[in-house]
Every structure is written in C-alpha cells, then in structure tokens.
Scaffold this active site. Structure first.
Site, PDB file in Angstrom:
ATOM      1  N   ASP A 422      43.678  40.255  34.309  1.00  0.00           N
ATOM      2  CA  ASP A 422      43.404  41.326  35.257  1.00  0.00           C
ATOM      3  C   ASP A 422      42.767  40.790  36.541  1.00  0.00           C
ATOM      4  O   ASP A 422      41.985  39.840  36.508  1.00  0.00           O
ATOM      5  CB  ASP A 422      42.455  42.337  34.591  1.00  0.00           C
ATOM      6  CG  ASP A 422      42.160  43.532  35.468  1.00  0.00           C
ATOM      7  OD1 ASP A 422      43.103  44.273  35.785  1.00  0.00           O
ATOM      8  OD2 ASP A 422      40.983  43.724  35.832  1.00  0.00           O
ATOM      9  N   GLU A 475      48.090  39.505  37.004  1.00  0.00           N
ATOM     10  CA  GLU A 475      48.136  40.680  37.866  1.00  0.00           C
ATOM     11  C   GLU A 475      47.586  40.210  39.213  1.00  0.00           C
ATOM     12  O   GLU A 475      46.380  40.155  39.426  1.00  0.00           O
ATOM     13  CB  GLU A 475      47.285  41.819  37.303  1.00  0.00           C
ATOM     14  CG  GLU A 475      47.444  43.097  38.117  1.00  0.00           C
ATOM     15  CD  GLU A 475      46.147  43.821  38.404  1.00  0.00           C
ATOM     16  OE1 GLU A 475      46.205  44.886  39.029  1.00  0.00           O
ATOM     17  OE2 GLU A 475      45.069  43.331  38.012  1.00  0.00           O
TER      18      GLU A 475
END
Length: 742
Positions: A422, A475
């Site tokens: 993330d 990401e």
C-alpha cells in the site's frame, strides 16, 4: 518478625545494596538479574532474592516439589524477600498471596535466552524469521514450560512484561537487557497460551502508556488492545500441489483476475431487521466466499489488510500488529485454514500490506521506548499530514528488518501468494503531499526517500529467494520508472504495478454523457501509449467506490438501462485491455450504494435481472480471459495488441486485436454511444467466419440483444490496414469479442 542472630546475619548478607533496593522499589533497576534470583556465595551455597510486592510469605521448595528447603525472609522493604542456602540447587518458589498460593520456578533463575546469532541478525536488519524470535514464544527451558518474552526497546531504562498473571504490576517481572542489541527478554515459567500481556516501559522521562507487543502473534479483540500469547501455528497444510505450481500460475503471461474484498463486510450474519448481527469468521467466510469466487472465475482474491488494527474505520490500513491476524475473524490457525481452503479450490490469496506508516495510538509503536524508535524523529520526515500517522524509519536497520520479517511471516507461515504494498508513492518521495519547506531532502539534496527505496528493492529480492513464486505488487500512482523492472536492471523489483493512470482516465471517460465522449476519446486510448512500460494491473478498487465518489454503476450516465449498459461495456473494455484485472466486491453485480465497511453487500439486488446480468457477464469475461491466451499471455508486450480503430471519435467506436504468442487473435469492438451502428466495417487479418464469443448487450446480461446472430463472414474489401473486413452491427453501449473460426 524476629530473627535469630544467625538468621539476621544471613539476611543482612543477602540484602542487596541500598541503591539496588531503591531501584527495585521504584521499578527503575536496569539489571534485575544482578539482584534477583539465585547468586552463589564463596562456599558453594547461594543467596536467593525475590521482589514480590504484595506477597505474604515465600518458601523455597526443591525443584521436584518434594520438600521445603527453607523460607525467604521478609525484609524492611515491603515485597523484598531474601534467603541464604548452604547448598546451591534448582528450586521452586511457593508464594502466599492474599488471594491464594502460587508455586512456580523463579523467572530470575534462568540464564540469557536469545542466541547471539538471533541478536546479531536482528541488529543487522536481516532476521528472516523474527516472528519466531521476538514477541511471546512458548518455550520449554530446563524441562519447564513457559513463555519467553523479548522486545526491542534500546532507549528504555527498564522494561517489564505485565498481564493478569502479575496483576499488571510492572515491579514483578522486569526484564533483562541484552547489550548491545537493545532487546529485553524474560522467561516466565508455567505461563500458557491465551494470556493477555503488554510491556510497561520506563523511558527517559517516566513510565509510558502500556505498550502492545510489536511482534505479537495474537491480540485481544478490539477495542481491547493487549497482545496475547499464541500457540504455534498448527494446521494440516494440504496445498502442496498448489504451492509447487504457484510460480507457473502467477507468471507474467498467465491470467491474473483478482477479486478485492473486505473480510468484515463482504457478507455477514444479519438479524430480522436486516442489520449486521456479527461478522463471519474465517471458516464461515470460506464456506460462502470460495464457491462464489470459483463460480465467477476469478483466479485470486485480495484481502484488504487483515493484520490487527485498532480502528475498524481505517479498513486495516492503519495496522499496529504486523504479525497478527485480526482477532475480528478468528485465530491465526483459522486464517491459515482459510488460505489452505482457497488453495484447494484453485484460488490464490493476496494480502494488502502496509509498510508506509502506522497510527499514533499510545499503546502502539509511537515513541515506543520514549523515543522515536520505529518512526523518524523529525515530524517533517516522520509524520503523515494526510492520515495523521507516523512514517516508518526504514533507514534504521532494526525497523527495516522488522518490516521485512513481517512480509515473510505472511508469505512463509501462512502460504500467502502475494502482497499488495500500500501507498508506495508516499514511501518513494520525501515531499509526498508536502509543500516547500515542509520536508527534509535526502543526503544528496533530492526528494527521493533513499532508505525506503533500498527497503523495497531488498524486500523484492528477499521474497524471490524466500517465497519463490510469490507476487509483490505496488500500489504506486506516479511516473516513477522501473517499478516492475528487476533490481538487477535498476528497478524496484515488483511483480506488478497498479495502473492508476488507466483507472483515472477510463473512469473519467465513462462518466461523461455519451454526447460529450467524442471530446474525451483519447482518454480510453491513451493507456496504450505506456501500457508496456511496466507490468500492470488494472485496478477498480475500494478507493473508487467510497467517500462520495459513487459506486461503479452510479458513476454511469443516463437512465437505468443506460447505466447498466455502460457498466457492462466498461467491464468488457477492462477485461479486453492489456493488463491483469482487479475488481472490488459489489462492482461485479452493480451495487448502487457506496461501500460501507459496517454493512454487508446488498445481496438482495440479485433478485433483479439487470444485476444478475452484470454478475453473469463478469463470470463470462473471466472464463474468456482464462481460456484465451490472446487476452493474457502478452499483456506486457506490444505485439500482443494491435489497434484497428482508435480515431473514430465521432462515433465513439474503438476496435483492436489481441494476439496470443501463437498468433491467434481476438477482435474487440466497442461502441460507447447509445446509438446502434448498423453495417459498421472493421478490418480483420483472416478470412472466413468470425464467431461472436461475447456481446455485452446480449439478453443473457439483460441487454437489448442487438448484434450479429452469433457471427459474421469476411468480405474481400480492405479496411483499417487489413486485406479483409467484417461488416458488423454494433450494439448500443456495448462491446463485442469475436474470434476467427477457420
């Protein structure tokens, strides 16, 4: 209490120095083992000292409990008991408390616990199995069962382990500091699994709020925040075949279609009013989720973070226990069984994982030992303004190793098939979301976070060695070069990067009223300019269906019929575009409501044919995607894609070929207006009949069923650079997929 002259002499001789006594009483002693426990005398005997505030009396028993060796005498210092014994031998302490009696070994009778190699590797930042080293480990020492506690707190003046077993009294179990690693350790005999515990830490400026264990393997159910002693994983893994074949299944030329979900809100037990009564545990989820995902044809599921986190509203993206599955859904064994069941069903499991930042909760990592230990000390480096979180100082070797070990913990111990990392962009740039003067340049004066870059590259190299075949996915939303390029070639080494540019452009396009789409025509085609610069995943994730952004179907313009047609066309465009696929739960059947982590999906919508139609389409797209190599085996190669029509902005029509490595094409034609296009000519490379594999306007999907009767024959008329062509009826707001049948 009165003593004989001999006893008085022994007690006086056994007493530690006044400075030691004061430090014990004030719970400030940095080396309790130097005072407490057994200490030999010059004649082969031993002194035994115990500091047990609140105890009424203490007797010393032989280790086998067969006889009383004597007593530890109380002193003028409440709680301090001392005694001298002529013969040194192993022993038990029988302690009388106001609430009862306790018999057990003396924690201060055990020597150093952690091996020098463990401590060296930890300090070096390269301990690959930290979850079996630090934290609370069930151990048997000298034939005695108990728990070995170990925690890194190098700047603490004193660390104690506290829990119900010592009425949360930090004076009872102060720990031993292992120099120079800064790790504190203690073996507590006869402690078992399930015990709740925390650490009481004395920092430079006083006692800190009780801290949870950074390497806890289990935790209490939120909102409680204590760590728990966990039993070692005990699962009968039956996924050997999956694990051996995983590398082939997850190659860049294999189909990868990911169903992203939040474990707590996919489906729940509801009461008579339809409100959530409780969340399902991992076993219940497996029973319901696995057949659903199988039926829809996804290759993988991706779970939003399941590492323990204090606030459910963070969706797991602000975790504090990087080694513990959330107690919300069951035990670590339960989660492992879930992964095993997925593998037996042919479904891979990817976890979202957060090495970028952590919350400021007082019981967590923030100022863990009274100093900025896990985070940068300077707020211009260590504080995320957007999220009110703290940033890991990955330049510190122990923190680097801590996060590296967390990643390996999930991949190796739980057989997880991949990690989606993330917020990579926030890790790469020191000026991420900061104005001028609000950030600290790197040592070269630049904006790149060199420590985080080194960490990510090391992470990807280590995963490839330690967890062969596993994926690490970024990401990452910027134009950072080489995210999915190997580290040997200077890249970051990720397997895939989320294609955020494609997501933004394509969603912006599809939200336009078809009347205006001609002016945005390049937004659908622009992604092909850079489609092979990285290995991409096309993400329609949870972030696109929350916070006022509307659900996927509710982004679509037009009336109800047009909204569903647009959604079907958009999904068909996505599945035929180069790049692996990711779709968030609820999008596969057109949920109207934005996702809410406190409610389950609106499953009742599946009573309506339009919603069932979208769901059926997603299943058919996944099957086509998996069965036809043209749609997946050259995702990252320009020769896998060929434009036929990319410039018909007036009609909002696109056409392209997807080519397999073997040279077998599929034709994709998209019409993004509600106007049916009759007799529309499209050039093709091969003669004969082209059969219709999919028409997103089919009545199977609750469409208008306008099309070509299942296929069309070529005509000898050149078009779009091809010697032959098809004349097709293009359905409104729809995508056709055809293949040559010759």
């Amino acid at each position: 209490m009165s003593f004989s002259n001999k006893e008085q002499g022994e007690v006086k001789q056994a007493m530690p120095s006044a400075r030691d006594v004061e430090a014990l009483v004030r719970a400030e002693h940095q080396d309790p083992f130097a005072v407490l426990g057994p200490h030999g005398d010059d004649a082969g005997g031993q002194f035994i000292r115990a500091f047990l505030p609140g105890a009424l009396s203490v007797q010393v028993l032989a280790r086998d409990g067969s006889r009383v060796l004597g007593s530890l005498e109380g002193t003028e210092v409440p709680g301090l008991f001392v005694g001298h014994f002529v013969q040194a031998q192993s022993y038990l302490l029988r302690t009388q408390w106001a609430g009862g009696e306790h018999i057990g070994e003396d924690p201060y009778s055990f020597g150093p616990l952690l091996g020098e190699m463990d401590l060296y590797l930890f300090a070096e930042g390269n301990h690959r199995d930290l979850s079996s080293c630090l934290g609370a480990q069930l151990k048997t020492l000298d034939g005695i069962d108990g728990v070995r506690f170990a925690v890194w707190a190098p700047n603490a003046r004193r660390v104690s382990v506290v829990g119900d077993f010592n009425v949360w009294d930090g004076r009872r179990h102060p720990m031993r500091l292992r120099h120079p690693s800064g790790v504190w350790e203690l073996f507590v005999p006869r402690l078992g699994p399930g015990e709740a515990y925390k650490y009481e830490i004395l920092g430079a400026h006083g006692i800190l709020p009780l801290k949870s264990d950074p390497v806890a393997l289990a935790t209490q159910l939120p909102p409680d925040t204590a760590s728990k002693v966990a039993t070692p994983l005990s699962i009968d893994w039956q996924d050997r075949e999956w694990m051996q074949a995983r590398g082939e299944r997850q190659r860049a030329d294999a189909p990868l279609s990911i169903y992203e979900l939040h474990a707590g809100s996919w489906q729940c037990e509801v009461d008579d009013l339809g409100e959530v009564a409780r969340q399902y545990d991992w076993h219940e989820l497996a029973e319901r989720l696995i057949p659903y995902v199988q039926n829809l044809g996804f290759t993988h599921i991706e779970l939003m973070p399941i590492m323990e986190h204090p606030f459910g509203g963070s969706w797991g993206y602000q975790p504090l226990s990087q080694f513990a599955p959330s107690a919300r859904y069951g035990s670590a064994d339960d989660f492992a069984a879930f992964v095993n069941a997925c593998h037996l069903a042919g479904i891979g499991v990817i976890l979202d994982w957060v090495p970028a930042h952590f919350p400021t909760d007082a019981h967590g990592l923030a100022q863990f030992d009274g100093t900025a230990l896990y985070e940068y000390g300077n707020p211009l480096e260590g504080f995320h303004q957007d999220w009110d979180t703290l940033i890991y100082n990955l330049g510190r070797t122990e923190v680097h190793g801590f996060m590296l070990a967390s990643a390996l913990h999930w991949l190796k111990h739980f057989h997880v098939d991949g990690l989606r990392v993330d917020a990579v962009a926030s890790m790469l740039y020191r000026d991420y979301s900061r104005n001028a003067g609000e950030w600290v340049p790197n040592r070269h004066g630049g904006r790149e976070n060199l420590e985080a870059i080194d960490f990510l590259r090391h992470l990807n190299d280590v995963v490839s060695l330690e967890a062969p075949g596993a994926l690490v996915i970024a990401e990452e939303s910027t134009a950072w070069p080489g995210v999915s390029q190997s580290t040997q070639q200077g890249g970051l080494g990720f397997a895939y990067k989320w294609n955020m540019g494609w997501m933004h452009d394509s969603l912006h396009y599809i939200q336009q009223d078809p009347v205006y789409r001609a002016h945005h025509h390049n937004e659908l085609s622009f992604g092909l300019v850079y489609a092979w610069s990285e290995r991409f995943i096309l993400p329609i994730s949870h972030d696109e269906v929350v916070h006022g952004k509307h659900s996927l179907i509710d982004k679509m313009p037009g009336d109800r019929w047009q909204k569903f047609a647009n959604l079907r066309a958009y999904l068909s465009f996505m599945w035929t575009h180069p790049g692996k696929k990711l779709l968030f739960m609820g999008c596969e059947f057109g949920q109207w409501r934005e996702w809410n982590h406190d409610q389950q999906l609106d499953w009742y919508l599946l009573q309506y044919p339009e919603h069932r139609g979208v769901q059926k389409l997603v299943g058919d797209l996944n099957r086509l995607y998996r069965e036809h190599p043209a749609l997946h085996d050259q995702d990252d190669a320009p020769q896998g894609f060929q434009w036929l029509i990319g410039d018909d902005a007036i009609n909002s029509v696109y056409a392209w070929l997807r080519w397999s490595k073997e040279g077998k094409p599929l034709l994709v034609v998209a019409n993004f207006t509600p106007v049916p296009r009759q007799a529309y000519r499209v050039g093709v490379p091969f003669a004969g009949r082209w059969g219709e594999l999919l028409n997103s306007d089919s009545d199977t999907y609750a469409g208008s069923n306008y099309g070509n009767g299942g296929g069309a024959f070529t005509e000898d008329e050149p078009s779009h650079g091809q010697a032959l062509s098809l004349v097709l009826n293009l359905p409104p707001l729809a995508v056709l997929i055809l293949q040559p049948e010759g």
